[in-house]
Design a protein around this motif. Structure first.
Motif, PDB file in Angstrom:
ATOM      1  N   LEU A 236      -2.501  10.594  -1.510  1.00  0.00           N
ATOM      2  CA  LEU A 236      -1.781  11.688  -0.680  1.00  0.00           C
ATOM      3  C   LEU A 236      -0.965  11.078   0.711  1.00  0.00           C
ATOM      4  O   LEU A 236      -0.112  11.818   0.879  1.00  0.00           O
ATOM      5  CB  LEU A 236      -3.076  12.455  -0.078  1.00  0.00           C
ATOM      6  CG  LEU A 236      -3.863  13.418  -0.839  1.00  0.00           C
ATOM      7  CD1 LEU A 236      -4.665  14.232  -0.236  1.00  0.00           C
ATOM      8  CD2 LEU A 236      -2.586  14.462  -1.592  1.00  0.00           C
ATOM      9  N   LEU A 237      -1.478   9.899   0.907  1.00  0.00           N
ATOM     10  CA  LEU A 237      -0.692   9.243   2.025  1.00  0.00           C
ATOM     11  C   LEU A 237       0.443   8.805   1.955  1.00  0.00           C
ATOM     12  O   LEU A 237       1.369   8.526   2.732  1.00  0.00           O
ATOM     13  CB  LEU A 237      -1.722   8.080   2.825  1.00  0.00           C
ATOM     14  CG  LEU A 237      -2.850   8.454   3.474  1.00  0.00           C
ATOM     15  CD1 LEU A 237      -3.692   7.229   3.842  1.00  0.00           C
ATOM     16  CD2 LEU A 237      -2.605   9.364   4.677  1.00  0.00           C
ATOM     17  N   GLY A 238       0.728   8.670   0.579  1.00  0.00           N
ATOM     18  CA  GLY A 238       2.101   8.135   0.088  1.00  0.00           C
ATOM     19  C   GLY A 238       3.154   9.197   0.133  1.00  0.00           C
ATOM     20  O   GLY A 238       4.331   8.778  -0.019  1.00  0.00           O
ATOM     21  N   ASN A 239       2.691  10.441   0.213  1.00  0.00           N
ATOM     22  CA  ASN A 239       3.769  11.435   0.240  1.00  0.00           C
ATOM     23  C   ASN A 239       3.554  12.184   1.574  1.00  0.00           C
ATOM     24  O   ASN A 239       2.580  13.188   1.839  1.00  0.00           O
ATOM     25  CB  ASN A 239       3.291  12.707  -0.910  1.00  0.00           C
ATOM     26  CG  ASN A 239       4.329  13.680  -0.949  1.00  0.00           C
ATOM     27  OD1 ASN A 239       5.283  13.752  -0.225  1.00  0.00           O
ATOM     28  ND2 ASN A 239       4.236  14.622  -1.931  1.00  0.00           N
ATOM     29  N   SER A 240       4.598  11.943   2.467  1.00  0.00           N
ATOM     30  CA  SER A 240       4.422  12.476   3.882  1.00  0.00           C
ATOM     31  C   SER A 240       4.442  14.028   3.861  1.00  0.00           C
ATOM     32  O   SER A 240       3.916  14.755   4.708  1.00  0.00           O
ATOM     33  CB  SER A 240       5.643  12.008   4.682  1.00  0.00           C
ATOM     34  OG  SER A 240       7.070  12.338   3.887  1.00  0.00           O
TER      35      SER A 240
END
Length: 316
Positions: A236-240
C-alpha cells in the motif's frame, strides 16, 4: 524494554533498558541468501539481526504491526535488527546518550522525558545514520513541516510515508530512544530550528496528543539513540493514491476559567490563589506567557495538568 503494549504505542517511557543495550551475538541465519547479502550493510554498522524465536523480535514485531492499525494485514515484517553497541564507537555513543539523559534529568527536576519514537527513511540514509549519525536535516515528505529538525513519530504509521522502498521491495524504520525534556508546541508550517528559550529542549505538534516529535539540529546526535531497525514490506505504501492524507486537527483551546474549575477540585486553596496571582500578572503583561506557563506547571505538575486538560477537552 518492559513491554510494547498497545497502549504504549504512542507514548512508551523508558524504565528498564538493559535488554536494549545487550551485545549478545545472534546468528545471522536465513534461508534466503539474497536477504543475507541485503542485510550485510546493517551488520557492518553494528545492527545484528534478531532471530525470530527471540522475545525481543516478538515484542517489537507485535508493536510495529499494532501501530500500523488497519494496514497491518498488508504489512510483512521481514527482519528486525538491534544496535549491538559492540564497537568502541558504539559503546561511546551509548554512554554519551546516558550522560545526556542524566543531564536532562537534573535540568528538568528528575524527569528527562525519554520516549520511544520511530524514524523512517531509505536504506542508504539509515546506514549513514548508524555509521556517522544524523547529518542531513530534511523537511517531512508528507504533511506539514513542524519546524526544521529530525522528525520522529510516536506511532510508526505516522512515519511510514517517510520510508523509501529499496530494490528488494523492503522499507526500513528505526525505533529510537529520544530525550525530549521540556517540549514546546510547534505550529504547522513553522521554520523554527531551535528552542525559543532555554526552558525548552524539543518540539511537539500537539502537547495533548502528539503525533510527531522534533529534535533540533543541535541535539540530533546527542538526544536520539537508534535501538532497533525494522525491515518490512507494505504494498500500500508503494502506491501514493492509496494513502489518505489527513488534515491535522488544531490543538484544542482551553479556557482558563474551565482549567481553574478543574484544578480547584484537587489543589489546595493556597495553590489556587498563587495560580490566580500569576495569571493576573500575565494579564497585566508583567510576566510573559512562557513564564506563566512554567509557573503553572511547577505548581500543578505536568501529569496533573495534562490530565486536567484532557478532562476538559473530553467534555466538549
Amino acid at each position: 524494554m518492559d513491554q510494547l503494549r498497545n497502549d504504549d504505542q504512542v507514548s512508551m517511557t523508558l524504565e528498564k533498558h538493559e535488554m536494549l543495550l545487550s551485545s549478545d551475538s545472534e546468528a545471522e541465519s536465513s534461508s534466503d541468501p539474497t536477504l543475507n547479502k541485503h542485510f550485510r550493510s546493517f551488520k557492518r554498522n553494528e545492527m545484528i539481526k534478531i532471530e525470530e524465536r527471540d522475545i525481543e523480535n516478538d515484542l517489537i514485531k507485535a508493536s510495529f504491526l499494532s501501530g500500523m492499525g488497519q494496514r497491518a494485514e498488508d504489512v510483512e515484517v521481514v527482519a528486525i535488527h538491534k544496535n549491538s553497541c559492540s564497537t568502541i564507537l558504539g559503546q561511546a555513543r551509548s554512554e554519551s546518550f546516558r550522560i545526556y539523559a542524566e543531564a536532562m534529568r537534573k535540568k528538568c527536576g528528575g524527569e528527562a522525558n525519554i520516549k520511544y519514537a520511530w524514524f523512517g527513511s531509505s536504506k542508504d540514509e539509515i546506514c549513514k545514520i548508524m555509521s556517522h549519525g544524523f547529518s542531513i536535516i530534511m523537511e517531512p515528505k508528507s504533511g506539514y513541516c513542524f519546524g526544521i529538525g529530525v522528525h520522529l513519530y510516536p506511532a510508526n504509521l505516522d512515519g511510514a510515508s517517510s520510508t523509501v522502498e529499496d530494490d528488494s521491495g523492503l522499507r526500513h524504520m528505526l525505533l529510537c530512544r529520544v530525550i525530549l525534556g521540556n517540549m514546546e508546541v510547534i505550529e504547522a508550517a513553522s521554520t523554527q530550528s531551535q528552542p525559543t528559550s532555554q526552558d525548552f529542549d524539543s518540539g511537539v505538534d500537539n502537547y495533548l496528543a502528539p503525533k510527531r516529535y522534533i529534535i533540533w539540529p543541535t541535539y540530533m546526535n546527542s538526544h536520539i539513540f537508534p535501538n532497533f531497525l525494522v525491515c518490512f514490506k507494505s504494498p500500500l505504501l508503494g502506491n501514493s493514491s492509496t494513502i489518505k492524507k489527513v488534515q491535522l486537527k488544531p490543538a484544542p483551546r482551553i479556557k482558563f476559567n474551565d482549567l481553574l474549575h478543574v484544578l480547584s477540585k484537587f489543589l489546595h486553596p493556597s495553590r489556587m490563589i498563587l495560580i490566580s496571582k500569576y495569571f493576573e500578572e500575565f494579564q497585566r503583561n508583567e510576566i510573559s506567557k512562557l513564564v506563566f506557563g512554567r509557573k503553572l506547571r511547577q505548581i500543578v505538575g505536568d501529569t496533573s495538568l495534562i490530565k486536567s486538560c484532557h478532562d476538559i477537552v473530553s467534555k466538549h
